[in-house]
Motif scaffolding. Structure first.
Motif, PDB file in Angstrom:
ATOM      1  N   GLU A 324       0.822  -1.205   0.000  1.00  0.00           N
ATOM      2  CA  GLU A 324       0.000   0.000   0.000  1.00  0.00           C
ATOM      3  C   GLU A 324       0.860   1.260   0.000  1.00  0.00           C
ATOM      4  N   ALA A 325       1.981   1.201   0.719  1.00  0.00           N
ATOM      5  CA  ALA A 325       2.894   2.351   0.749  1.00  0.00           C
ATOM      6  C   ALA A 325       3.499   2.591  -0.629  1.00  0.00           C
ATOM      7  N   VAL A 326       3.873   1.511  -1.316  1.00  0.00           N
ATOM      8  CA  VAL A 326       4.445   1.635  -2.657  1.00  0.00           C
ATOM      9  C   VAL A 326       3.389   2.147  -3.636  1.00  0.00           C
ATOM     10  N   LYS A 327       2.169   1.632  -3.513  1.00  0.00           N
ATOM     11  CA  LYS A 327       1.082   2.129  -4.365  1.00  0.00           C
ATOM     12  C   LYS A 327       0.899   3.633  -4.197  1.00  0.00           C
ATOM     13  N   SER A 328       0.882   4.065  -2.956  1.00  0.00           N
ATOM     14  CA  SER A 328       0.704   5.485  -2.673  1.00  0.00           C
ATOM     15  C   SER A 328       1.834   6.304  -3.280  1.00  0.00           C
ATOM     16  N   TYR A 329       3.073   5.813  -3.151  1.00  0.00           N
ATOM     17  CA  TYR A 329       4.220   6.545  -3.682  1.00  0.00           C
ATOM     18  C   TYR A 329       4.186   6.605  -5.208  1.00  0.00           C
ATOM     19  N   ILE A 330       3.801   5.502  -5.845  1.00  0.00           N
ATOM     20  CA  ILE A 330       3.694   5.472  -7.304  1.00  0.00           C
ATOM     21  C   ILE A 330       2.664   6.489  -7.785  1.00  0.00           C
ATOM     22  N   ASN A 331       1.515   6.539  -7.115  1.00  0.00           N
ATOM     23  CA  ASN A 331       0.472   7.485  -7.512  1.00  0.00           C
ATOM     24  C   ASN A 331       0.899   8.930  -7.299  1.00  0.00           C
ATOM     25  N   GLN A 332       1.601   9.200  -6.201  1.00  0.00           N
ATOM     26  CA  GLN A 332       2.108  10.553  -5.956  1.00  0.00           C
ATOM     27  C   GLN A 332       3.099  10.964  -7.044  1.00  0.00           C
ATOM     28  N   SER A 333       3.964  10.029  -7.419  1.00  0.00           N
ATOM     29  CA  SER A 333       4.979  10.325  -8.430  1.00  0.00           C
ATOM     30  C   SER A 333       4.344  10.567  -9.795  1.00  0.00           C
ATOM     31  N   LEU A 334       3.326   9.777 -10.129  1.00  0.00           N
ATOM     32  CA  LEU A 334       2.634   9.974 -11.406  1.00  0.00           C
ATOM     33  C   LEU A 334       1.901  11.308 -11.431  1.00  0.00           C
ATOM     34  N   ASN A 335       1.295  11.673 -10.316  1.00  0.00           N
ATOM     35  CA  ASN A 335       0.620  12.975 -10.244  1.00  0.00           C
ATOM     36  C   ASN A 335       1.613  14.115 -10.443  1.00  0.00           C
ATOM     37  N   LYS A 336       2.777  13.973  -9.824  1.00  0.00           N
ATOM     38  CA  LYS A 336       3.816  15.002  -9.959  1.00  0.00           C
ATOM     39  C   LYS A 336       4.296  15.099 -11.400  1.00  0.00           C
ATOM     40  N   LEU A 337       4.477  13.931 -12.035  1.00  0.00           N
ATOM     41  CA  LEU A 337       4.915  13.902 -13.442  1.00  0.00           C
ATOM     42  C   LEU A 337       3.919  14.650 -14.322  1.00  0.00           C
ATOM     43  N   ILE A 338       2.644  14.367 -14.169  1.00  0.00           N
ATOM     44  CA  ILE A 338       1.611  14.986 -15.007  1.00  0.00           C
ATOM     45  C   ILE A 338       1.498  16.484 -14.722  1.00  0.00           C
ATOM     46  N   ASP A 339       1.542  16.856 -13.454  1.00  0.00           N
ATOM     47  CA  ASP A 339       1.422  18.269 -13.093  1.00  0.00           C
ATOM     48  C   ASP A 339       2.606  19.082 -13.598  1.00  0.00           C
ATOM     49  N   THR A 340       3.795  18.484 -13.576  1.00  0.00           N
ATOM     50  CA  THR A 340       5.009  19.204 -13.973  1.00  0.00           C
ATOM     51  C   THR A 340       5.185  19.252 -15.486  1.00  0.00           C
ATOM     52  N   GLU A 341       5.020  18.094 -16.140  1.00  0.00           N
ATOM     53  CA  GLU A 341       5.289  18.004 -17.577  1.00  0.00           C
ATOM     54  C   GLU A 341       4.155  18.587 -18.422  1.00  0.00           C
ATOM     55  N   LYS A 342       2.936  18.599 -17.876  1.00  0.00           N
ATOM     56  CA  LYS A 342       1.754  19.088 -18.597  1.00  0.00           C
ATOM     57  C   LYS A 342       1.680  18.509 -20.020  1.00  0.00           C
ATOM     58  N   PRO A 343       1.616  17.192 -20.115  1.00  0.00           N
ATOM     59  CA  PRO A 343       1.625  16.567 -21.453  1.00  0.00           C
ATOM     60  C   PRO A 343       0.239  16.488 -22.075  1.00  0.00           C
ATOM     61  N   LYS A 344       0.187  16.656 -23.377  1.00  0.00           N
ATOM     62  CA  LYS A 344      -1.046  16.359 -24.103  1.00  0.00           C
ATOM     63  C   LYS A 344      -0.951  14.960 -24.707  1.00  0.00           C
ATOM     64  N   GLU A 345       0.292  14.437 -24.735  1.00  0.00           N
ATOM     65  CA  GLU A 345       0.498  13.089 -25.261  1.00  0.00           C
ATOM     66  C   GLU A 345       1.723  12.465 -24.597  1.00  0.00           C
ATOM     67  N   ILE A 346       1.617  11.180 -24.227  1.00  0.00           N
ATOM     68  CA  ILE A 346       2.739  10.451 -23.620  1.00  0.00           C
ATOM     69  C   ILE A 346       3.058   9.249 -24.495  1.00  0.00           C
ATOM     70  N   VAL A 347       4.327   9.113 -24.831  1.00  0.00           N
ATOM     71  CA  VAL A 347       4.807   7.987 -25.638  1.00  0.00           C
ATOM     72  C   VAL A 347       5.581   7.060 -24.712  1.00  0.00           C
ATOM     73  N   MET A 348       5.274   5.761 -24.764  1.00  0.00           N
ATOM     74  CA  MET A 348       5.910   4.845 -23.822  1.00  0.00           C
ATOM     75  C   MET A 348       5.965   3.423 -24.375  1.00  0.00           C
ATOM     76  N   GLU A 349       6.767   2.603 -23.698  1.00  0.00           N
ATOM     77  CA  GLU A 349       6.799   1.182 -23.978  1.00  0.00           C
ATOM     78  C   GLU A 349       5.653   0.515 -23.227  1.00  0.00           C
ATOM     79  N   GLN A 350       5.239  -0.652 -23.720  1.00  0.00           N
ATOM     80  CA  GLN A 350       4.192  -1.394 -23.032  1.00  0.00           C
ATOM     81  C   GLN A 350       4.822  -2.101 -21.834  1.00  0.00           C
ATOM     82  N   LEU A 351       4.677  -1.481 -20.649  1.00  0.00           N
ATOM     83  CA  LEU A 351       5.483  -1.836 -19.493  1.00  0.00           C
ATOM     84  C   LEU A 351       5.377  -3.283 -19.056  1.00  0.00           C
ATOM     85  N   ASP A 352       4.169  -3.880 -19.117  1.00  0.00           N
ATOM     86  CA  ASP A 352       4.038  -5.234 -18.600  1.00  0.00           C
ATOM     87  C   ASP A 352       4.465  -6.292 -19.599  1.00  0.00           C
ATOM     88  N   PHE A 353       4.984  -5.873 -20.793  1.00  0.00           N
ATOM     89  CA  PHE A 353       5.500  -6.848 -21.730  1.00  0.00           C
ATOM     90  C   PHE A 353       6.991  -6.632 -22.034  1.00  0.00           C
TER      91      PHE A 353
END
Length: 462
Positions: A324-353
């Motif tokens: 639960e602590a890791v989940k919370s930290y991951i969500n906080q980090s993702l929120n920070k990423l979105i708030d800071t980068e202000k992206p209209k589009e994100i390009v990424m690898e398919q993480l679970d593969f």
């Protein structure tokens, strides 16, 4: 996208023994129904039933087969429906992966792929081919020069490859209730029980009321109610950036802008890995001692060790607390990423593969494997949908092994990438830039074979 599904929770006060016993029984039987359906119908011969699962329900009712579950009819019908929906989703994923594999198979022509896709759309034809039964070749392919024997064998082989194990539900105390199985009261909720005409009154910590199928989860001596709600998504006029992101070596994500997020993720994972290694080493000694006493016939001593030294309550509680602590930290980090980068589009690898075997040393892979890559992907996709951010996946082949400036192949050690021409650069930032650049790469599509990708990159580096 105007709305998105968000799960909210309601909590109960402590339940009395009789109520707790009843909800646990319902949860266990609900699980048993689902597991029977999985074992009976998730195989190849269950494919014809996917288009009409109601016939299973009608047969159970007619033959009184469902009486063995000792549940009100709405419960076992709901469990049956959920299990068949999951089986249908599993077959859809198998077909999707077969199609993806066919796209990267250079030995197949467009006509070959067309035939395979056509077969996968028809459950009847698909089932007949998997069971080696006779079938009429579709009229549109009768005059086409195709090797049907080869293509049908390929469909069978890919199906075996992606079929996986029979699904199984381990959730002993989780079950669903539709609107006919519950009703809200002033201070809580009434849930239908196994006694005809009676309901269990359960006090809740809030007075909210909902009118949809709910998920009931028993946690120790209380219940949690999970409610899926549709909420409005956000629109951000100032989100104008297009960014590439890469899973970091010591943190959550590196971004093509030059920033990194989730710097403490590795510390979370390291501490938990070390803690579990120490605890499991001690537990292994007790397991050895327990087995020794069993072999010697000292049942009393063995049971004492099992009860006092090998309990799971505290062990599982600490693991859950960490997760639960890791989940919370991951969500906080993702929120920070979105708030800071202000992206209209994100390009990424398919993480679970993505295969991280060649990218990270064993010690780091062990820590990463303690977390579910799919969770990171699911939360990132959810937050993108909620904020109306477009996200696309690119072909991950060699994004971490070539220089983003000159396309030369280099050497990665930890978080340092060394290019023979350009020198050293941060490995994850280099990969994130390559990921962003691949979005507009006309030669390398999502399904381009990795061998072909390597040839393309080698030609560019010359």
């Amino acid at each position: 996208m105007d709305t998105i599904v968000k799960t909210v929770k309601q909590h109960s006060f402590e339940l009395d023994e009789e109520t707790l016993k009843e909800v646990r029984f319902i949860g266990n039987q609900f699980k048993n129904v689902k597991n029977y359906v999985y074992s009976r119908y998730s195989g190849i011969n269950g494919i014809p039933l996917l288009s009409n699962p109601r016939q299973i329900r009608d047969e159970w009712t007619k033959s009184k087969f469902a009486q063995q579950w000792k549940l009100p009819a709405r419960y076992w019908k709901l469990a049956l429906s959920e299990a068949m929906t999951n089986i249908k989703s599993e077959w859809s994923n198998i077909k999707r992966r077969i199609k993806e594999q066919c796209k990267v198979n250079d030995n197949l022509t467009k006509k070959d792929r067309h035939y395979i896709n056509y077969i996968l759309k028809s459950n009847e034809l698909y089932h007949r081919i998997l069971t080696h039964k006779y079938y009429d070749v579709p009229s549109k392919f009768k005059d086409v020069d195709l090797n049907f024997k080869y293509l049908n064998n390929l469909i069978r082989r890919y199906t075996r490859k992606y079929k996986g194990k029979i699904p199984y539900s381990y959730k002993l105390t989780t079950f669903s209730v539709d609107t006919g199985l519950y009703s809200y009261i002033d201070d809580g909720i009434n849930i239908t029980c196994t006694k005809k005409g009676k309901r269990l009154p359960i006090r809740l910590t809030d007075s909210n009321k909902y009118d949809r199928t709910l998920i009931i989860k028993v946690t120790e001596n209380k219940i949690e109610i999970h409610i899926p709600l549709k909420i409005k998504t956000k629109y951000h006029k100032d989100y104008n950036n297009i960014i590439g992101i890469d899973k970091g070596y010591k943190y959550l994500f590196a971004v093509s802008s030059g920033r990194v997020y989730g710097e403490n993720l590795n510390d979370y994972l390291s501490k938990e890995t070390e803690r579990l290694n120490e605890i499991n080493t001690k537990r292994n000694r007790f397991y050895a001692l327990y087995n020794q006493h069993i072999e010697q016939g000292n049942v009393k001593k063995a049971n004492s060790i099992l009860q006092n030294n090998l309990g799971k309550v505290k062990y599982n509680y600490n693991k859950l607390k960490h997760n639960e602590a890791v989940k919370s930290y991951i969500n906080q980090s993702l929120n920070k990423l979105i708030d800071t980068e202000k992206p209209k589009e994100i390009v990424m690898e398919q993480l679970d593969f993505v295969n991280w075997n060649g990218r990270y040393p064993k010690s780091v892979r062990r820590k990463i494997s303690r977390w579910i890559k799919g969770y990171i992907r699911e939360r990132l996709e959810y937050k993108c949908d909620y904020n109306n951010i477009k996200y696309i996946y690119i072909n991950p082949a060699y994004t971490s092994k070539v220089c983003n400036k000159c396309s030369s192949f280099g050497i990665r050690k930890g978080d340092v990438f060394t290019c023979p021409k350009c020198g050293e650069i941060h490995a994850d930032l280099n990969a994130s830039i390559n990921i962003l650049d691949r979005k507009d790469d006309k030669e390398i599509s999502l399904y381009t074979n990795y061998k072909k990708v390597k040839k393309i990159l080698e030609n560019r580096a010359i």
